[in-house]
Design a protein around this motif. Structure first.
Motif, mmCIF file in Angstrom:
data_model
loop_
_atom_site.group_PDB
_atom_site.id
_atom_site.type_symbol
_atom_site.label_atom_id
_atom_site.label_comp_id
_atom_site.label_asym_id
_atom_site.label_seq_id
_atom_site.Cartn_x
_atom_site.Cartn_y
_atom_site.Cartn_z
ATOM 1 N N GLY A 1 12.996 4.566 -5.214
ATOM 2 C CA GLY A 1 12.756 5.675 -6.122
ATOM 3 C C GLY A 1 11.312 5.950 -6.439
ATOM 4 O O GLY A 1 10.996 6.931 -7.117
ATOM 5 N N LEU A 2 10.378 5.097 -5.981
ATOM 6 C CA LEU A 2 8.965 5.341 -6.229
ATOM 7 C C LEU A 2 8.451 6.436 -5.293
ATOM 8 O O LEU A 2 9.002 6.668 -4.219
ATOM 9 N N ALA A 3 7.383 7.087 -5.705
ATOM 10 C CA ALA A 3 6.801 8.160 -4.898
ATOM 11 C C ALA A 3 6.445 7.641 -3.504
ATOM 12 O O ALA A 3 5.913 6.536 -3.354
ATOM 13 N N GLN A 4 6.762 8.439 -2.507
ATOM 14 C CA GLN A 4 6.520 8.036 -1.127
ATOM 15 C C GLN A 4 5.202 8.605 -0.606
ATOM 16 O O GLN A 4 4.587 9.465 -1.227
ATOM 17 N N ALA A 5 4.796 8.101 0.549
ATOM 18 C CA ALA A 5 3.584 8.589 1.186
ATOM 19 C C ALA A 5 3.726 10.059 1.553
ATOM 20 O O ALA A 5 4.840 10.565 1.767
ATOM 21 N N HIS A 6 2.599 10.739 1.623
ATOM 22 C CA HIS A 6 2.603 12.133 2.051
ATOM 23 C C HIS A 6 3.180 12.205 3.468
ATOM 24 O O HIS A 6 2.891 11.336 4.312
#
Length: 314
Positions: A152-157
């Motif tokens: 659920g954490l922000a992923q890489a671009h």
């Protein structure tokens, strides 16, 4: 030098214990995904030595000059990635916990009882596993540009992921070099850009020393399969410093924030302009936070005795 650790050969660089009668505290440095021990900036290593520490670096399994698990073959990342998305545990040929056991085996082989443990990126995950598996051996933990691994954490671009998952179009050194220059430009620190000639020189050193891309894929699968670690981080007892770039395009800053929240008493230091690399300007900022952390933990060690995790490697 080669040593036997966890029943495999591991390549190690050791700055040495110091003069006769001098017992320098040890800092164990653990590199990230697919990266070799030569990726540690010389200025960073020397600063630790100058501060009075014995610095030990090693190639993780399946990278550089350490043991290559060729018999395990090329992993099926797409299939295992699908399992992960479906909530199933990916099937990996070995685990992050196995790599932690390798690192502890390095200390065993060198006769070292305790160490300050510092890892970057995947190395931070390995360091976290060491702190869970053998708290009595960890004087301090430093997790740099790493993650708890929580979902659920922000992923890489997406652009960064495309570069990360792509492969060179050939195996000759110049083609491989071109690929990795593109990758490090994509994940690098916008506030501390590395001159391209320095970047090329550093990358070429690793390519010529021990380029082994299939090992990186197996390491990547080990990371994907390490799904129990987030819930276990609350058990870490070592004094913990979490260092993370506020401009990290591969593991956004929220990964550092989440790691620090999960480890009781952890201190989080965010660095403006730092991405997912170790250029000179970033090294300066890291050392400014790291050296006081190591000193304080060293002083604290005589007053505390960690309690072993009952199920550290699952």
């Amino acid at each position: 030098m080669k040593i036997t650790s966890n029943s495999i050969d591991i390549e190690v660089e050791d700055s040495g214990p110091g003069a006769v009668g001098e017992e320098r505290p040890v800092v164990l440095l653990i590199m990230g995904l697919g990266m070799q021990l030569v990726a540690w900036p010389a200025a960073f290593v020397q600063a630790l030595i100058d501060a009075g520490y014995r610095v030990i670096r090693h190639d993780n399994r399946d990278v550089g000059l350490s043991h290559r698990f060729e018999a395990l073959g090329k992993p099926r990342l797409l299939l295992q990635g699908l399992r992960y998305k479906l909530g199933l545990k990916p099937q990996a040929p070995y685990s992050v916990a196995d790599m932690a056991a390798d690192s502890l085996g390095v200390l065993d082989a060198l006769g070292i009882e305790k160490a300050h443990v510092l890892g970057v990126s995947m190395g931070g995950m390995i360091a976290q596993r060491i702190a869970l598996a053998a708290p009595e051996r960890v004087l301090s933990l430093s997790s740099v540009m790493s993650t708890s691994g929580a979902k659920g954490l922000a992923q890489a671009h997406p652009k960064v992921m495309r570069v990360l998952l792509s492969r060179p179009k050939g195996r000759d050194p110049q083609t491989v070099l071109k690929h990795y220059v593109r990758l490090f430009k994509a994940i690098g620190s916008p506030g501390f850009p590395t001159p391209e000639h320095e970047m090329r020189e550093r990358i070429l050193l690793g390519v010529e020393r021990g380029y082994y891309p299939v090992g990186t894929l197996r390491q990547m699968l080990a990371i994907m399969a390490d799904i129990t670690r987030p819930a276990q981080l609350r058990r870490i007892t070592a004094p913990t410093l979490v260092l993370h770039g506020k401009a990290d395009p591969l593991l956004p800053f929220v990964h550092g924030e989440d790691t620090a929240k999960r480890v009781q008493g952890a201190r989080l230091v965010g660095i403006e302009g730092m991405g997912h690399d170790l250029p000179p300007g970033v090294v300066t900022h890291l050392l400014a936070a790291l050296l006081p952390h190591l000193k304080a933990a060293q002083a604290q060690a005589q007053f505390s005795t960690p309690v072993s995790d009952q199920n550290p490697l699952s």
